[in-house]
Every structure is written in C-alpha cells, then in structure tokens.
Design an enzyme around this catalytic site. Structure first.
Site, PDB file in Angstrom:
ATOM      1  N   ASP A  96       0.869  -1.183   0.000  1.00 13.89           N
ATOM      2  CA  ASP A  96       0.000   0.000   0.000  1.00 13.89           C
ATOM      3  C   ASP A  96       0.908   1.236   0.000  1.00 13.89           C
ATOM      4  O   ASP A  96       2.059   1.144  -0.424  1.00 13.89           O
ATOM      5  CB  ASP A  96      -0.957  -0.051   1.197  1.00 13.89           C
ATOM      6  CG  ASP A  96      -2.254   0.710   0.920  1.00 13.89           C
ATOM      7  OD1 ASP A  96      -2.174   1.905   0.589  1.00 13.89           O
ATOM      8  OD2 ASP A  96      -3.339   0.120   1.040  1.00 13.89           O
TER       9      ASP A  96
ATOM     10  N   HIS B 217       2.152   1.880  -3.193  1.00 14.37           N
ATOM     11  CA  HIS B 217       1.200   2.772  -3.863  1.00 14.37           C
ATOM     12  C   HIS B 217       1.697   4.209  -3.957  1.00 14.37           C
ATOM     13  O   HIS B 217       1.004   5.062  -4.473  1.00 14.37           O
ATOM     14  CB  HIS B 217      -0.163   2.726  -3.168  1.00 14.37           C
ATOM     15  CG  HIS B 217      -0.859   1.394  -3.303  1.00 14.37           C
ATOM     16  ND1 HIS B 217      -2.129   1.165  -2.859  1.00 14.37           N
ATOM     17  CD2 HIS B 217      -0.443   0.218  -3.849  1.00 14.37           C
ATOM     18  CE1 HIS B 217      -2.470  -0.090  -3.126  1.00 14.37           C
ATOM     19  NE2 HIS B 217      -1.456  -0.686  -3.720  1.00 14.37           N
TER      20      HIS B 217
END
Ligand SMILES: *[C@@H]1O[C@H](CO)[C@@H](O)[C@H](O)[C@H]1NC(C)=O
Ligand SMILES: *[C@@H]1O[C@H](CO)[C@@H](O)[C@H](O)[C@H]1NC(C)=O
Ligand SMILES: *[C@@H]1O[C@H](CO)[C@@H](O)[C@H](O)[C@H]1NC(C)=O
Ligand SMILES: *[C@@H]1O[C@H](CO)[C@@H](O)[C@H](O)[C@H]1NC(C)=O
Length: 430
Positions: free
Chosen positions: A224, A247
């Site tokens: 993430d 991310h």
C-alpha cells in the site's frame, strides 16, 4: 526497608549485576533474565512485559536500557507503556519479534507492538518485527466488498515525545507497518520496511496527529502507500526514502471522519519511487466533511515506471463500492435514492470539502507507466489554491499516447521546464 522484603536474594543479585553492566548511565534490563525462551515457539510476551515493567520503574540512572538480544521471540502482543522513571529509555531490539500467524491469536484493533506515553525514547539495534501477515492478507476483504483492516499494525508509537527510531526492520505486517499517533519530535532513520507488493493495506509508515517528525533513509517495499500522512500531520520532513513496490507517498486519505485536524507543513524531498502504483499524491474523499491540507512540498523526486507520478485526487474512493459506507457516513442523501448503485452514483458527484492550498511540486522527473503523468483533480466546491509546478519532466514510453496532464478546478502556477505541458485536458467527470 519495607519495600525490600519481597525481593528475593537471586533477584537482588540480578538487579545488582544488571545495574553494574549498565554502568554509570543506569540499569540495563535484558529480557533473557526474565525467562524468555527465544525459540520462536513459546510465547515470550509475559516475560518481556515483566522485564519492561521493571525497566520502566527503574530510577537507577538517567538512561534505562531495555535489551532484546538476538533470537526469535514469539510474542502475542506487547504494550511498552510509559511514563517511565528514567529520563530516557533506550530500547535495543537486536532479535526478531515474531507475531502469531493464527488470526485467532491476534487482537483485531490497535497494534501488535506498541510504545506509548514515553518522553525521550530511543529504539535501535538492528532487530526485526516479523508480522507473519500472509494469512491476514488472504482474509482481508477490502477488494471483495468486505471488511477492511481488522488486523493489528506491526508497530505503533503513540504519544511519544523526543523519539529516535533507527536501524530496525518491519517485515510482513498484517496491516500497516509503522504508525505514529500523537507524537512530537520523533526521528525515524535507516529503517527497512518489507512486504510483497500484493499484501493488502500494508502502509509502510502512517503518521497522524503528530508534529515535528523527521523521516530519513528508509527503504520501503510494500503493498500500500509507502508513507501516508493522515489528519493532523504537521511539520513532517521526509527525505532519502526509496519506495517500491507500493502505492506511492500520499497525503490522506482525508475527509472521511468528523473532527479531522488540518495537515500542514510537509516536505518530501530526494525520494525515489520505482514501479509504484502512484507517485506523490494528495487524496480526499468525495462527499466529505470539511477540512484542510496546505503547505505541502514535493521536491527532487525521481520516478521510475510509476503510474500517475503527480496526483491530486479529490474523488478518491478505492475498491469501488465497498467503501461506499465510509463515503456516505456524513452525506445527506435525497429521499429518492434507495439502491446501493444509486447511492454510489449520487455520492460520487458530491465534491470533496477538503480545501487544498499552497502545494509545490518541484523538480520531479523520470518515467511513468501510464500516459496521464500529471493529474490534478480538485474539488468543484473548494477548488485548489496556489498549486505551483516547476521543473517537471515525466516521460511515458508506451505506444498508446504521449505523456499528458489532466486538470479540473485548478489553475496551477508554473515555472521552469515542463513536460508534459500542464492542464492540456480536463479530468473526466466521475
Ligand atoms: C528532539 O528529539 C531529539 C532526540 O531524538 C533530541 O536530540 C532533540 O534535542 C529534541 N528536540 C527538542 C527541541 O527537544
Ligand atoms: C532530519 O534528520 C537528519 C538525520 O538525522 C538530519 O540530518 C536532518 O537535519 C533532520 N532534518 C530536520 C528538518 O530536522
Ligand atoms: C538522497 O537519497 C539517497 C537515498 O535514496 C541517499 O543515498 C542520498 O544521500 C540522499 N542525498 C541527499 C543529498 O540527501
Ligand atoms: C512526446 O512528446 C515529446 C514533446 O513534444 C516529443 O519530443 C516526443 O517525441 C513524444 N514522444 C512520443 C513517443 O511521441
């Protein structure tokens, strides 16, 4: 002395030995003296907590050292709670803490290892926190419309003032790796954060309601955001971070909960992002509560094969409909709307109320994995103010178009070299 009557002779010898080893600074509490097995199978949490209780209560000198020597320690959960008697706590994590992989044996909230309410804390020593997250990732229902994030983070610093965290590794966390909540003047440096790119919700470092945080020299590979700045992140300086997979480095998401505090004064400098889903971004929810983010600086960032290297996303709503509930918590729906689909479509047209201003993107270059290399999707209700973009060079080498930039509800100021040319197109309506 009345207080001494319960202390056995071996304990006194042990304390005496420990204090001598600690020298003039204060006592050194070694968890081995409290019966840890370090065999990776027996639960060592009880012994460790006993050691911590004594360490935290020790006033033998200005600095108390708490040592976890090399070895594998299976621990259910650890709450290293202060305030402590010594002026400063020095935690030497040399071994590896291993979390239970069985989800029935972990708590569903908070963090697995917590340091809380401590003024002057150092944590270092080359050790590792191994969250054994693989089972948790496979059970995380976020993308399938189920529950998100009912697992513990690996390591939380909560209400720490004057902290210095250095040279430790967070591995395979079940949820976030490292969280800072309510902290003041904390430095994180030379940390390694590692989990596979497909591990769900494993943010590398998450900061919330904290001031004066300095993050330098961190290598983050995760599933993430590498770093996420939650509400109330203020005066945070990030440099020398390598990120990917992951991310990207994100402000937000913001605007989801009542009472969020502003995000102000962030600098992200000299970082390299490789093969990440996004680059540097600011994300806020549509149909949100009002809040603010301002004075955000992203400079000297190198992008290598990054999806949307520069991104302001005020229409953030991940995993499609599964987070609808979160989006809709504070929204007022017209009575004509009943079905989930109608709600979703309606909410997506309600702009975010998070005001973004004074945002600087400076000297950002490299390559993108998508043709839209800069996307500035601001809110129709509170358009972005004073966004400055200077010296940007972002290439897209695919066959399906050239590097472009899309904008909405923003008039960025520009200077220096700009590739792509800014705002050649509109962000499509959601
Ligand atoms: C901040 O914390 C560091 C220890 O990490 C310390 O050296 C420094 O003096 C602190 N700064 C202030 C203003 O207290
Ligand atoms: C952050 O920490 C690094 C390394 O300790 C130091 O060189 C730098 O001056 C600090 N930056 C700020 C803004 O405190
Ligand atoms: C920039 O970051 C890299 C790590 O990615 C580090 O090796 C280098 O020293 C940093 N440069 C400066 C000027 O801080
Ligand atoms: C993309 O645009 C730049 C600048 O206009 C140009 O130099 C480059 O050749 C283009 N690349 C492709 C693949 O068309």
């Amino acid at each position: 002395m009345a207080g001494c009557k319960n202390i056995t002779v071996p304990t006194m010898v042990l304390l005496w030995v420990s204090m001598c080893l600690g020298g003039v600074h204060g006592a050194n509490f070694d968890v081995r003296h409290y019966g840890t097995r370090a065999d990776g199978r027996s639960d060592d949490s009880g012994a460790m907590m006993n050691a911590w209780k004594d360490a935290c209560a020790s006033d033998a000198g200005p600095v108390t050292t708490f040592t976890i020597p090399p070895g594998n320690y299976l621990v259910g959960s650890l709450n290293f709670q202060g305030p402590c008697k010594a002026s400063s706590m020095n935690v030497q994590l040399q071994g590896t803490l291993v979390a239970p992989s069985d989800l029935n044996k972990v708590k569903s909230q908070g963090a697995w290892v917590i340091f809380q309410n401590i003024d002057w804390l150092t944590v270092s020593g080359g050790g590792t926190l191994d969250g054994q997250g693989a089972v948790a990732w496979s059970k995380n229902g976020c993308q399938r419309g189920g529950m998100c994030g009912s697992f513990p983070s690996n390591l939380e610093f909560s209400s720490i003032t004057n902290g210095f965290i250095e040279d430790i590794t967070s591995l395979n966390s079940k949820l976030f790796h490292i969280e800072l909540i309510n902290c003041k003047n904390v430095t994180l440096q030379q940390l390694t954060i590692n989990a596979p790119g497909n591990s769900l919700n494993t943010d590398g470092i998450h900061i919330g309601r904290s001031t004066g945080i300095n993050i330098t020299g961190i290598d983050i590979k995760t599933g993430d955001d590498c770093i996420s700045f939650g509400d109330g992140s203020q005066q945070v300086y990030v440099s020398g971070v390598t990120c990917g997979p992951g991310h990207g480095i994100s402000v937000g998401s913001l605007g989801k909960f009542q009472g969020e505090q502003p995000v102000t004064g962030l600098t992200v400098k000299n970082c390299t992002l490789t093969n990440t889903m996004n680059g540097v971004r600011v994300k806020t929810w549509p149909a949100s509560i009002s809040s603010l983010a301002s004075n955000l600086h992203f400079e000297d960032i190198k992008m290598m094969n990054v999806g949307t290297p520069i991104l302001i996303d005020q229409q953030y709503c991940p995993y499609g409909r599964c987070q609808l509930k979160a989006c809709s918590e504070h929204a007022i729906l017209p009575p004509s709307i009943h079905s989930h689909t109608e709600k979703f479509e309606f909410l997506f047209q309600v702009p975010s109320r998070v005001k973004l201003s004074d945002i600087f993107f400076t000297r950002i270059q490299g390559t993108s994995s998508t043709p839209v290399t800069v996307k500035l999707a601001c809110s129709a209700e509170v358009p972005c103010q004073n966004v400055q973009v200077s010296d940007i060079n972002l290439r897209y080498d695919g066959n399906d178009g050239n590097s472009t930039s899309l904008c909405s509800n923003i008039k960025p100021r520009t200077s220096g070299l700009l590739f792509p040319t800014l705002c050649t197109g509109e962000v499509p309506a959601p």
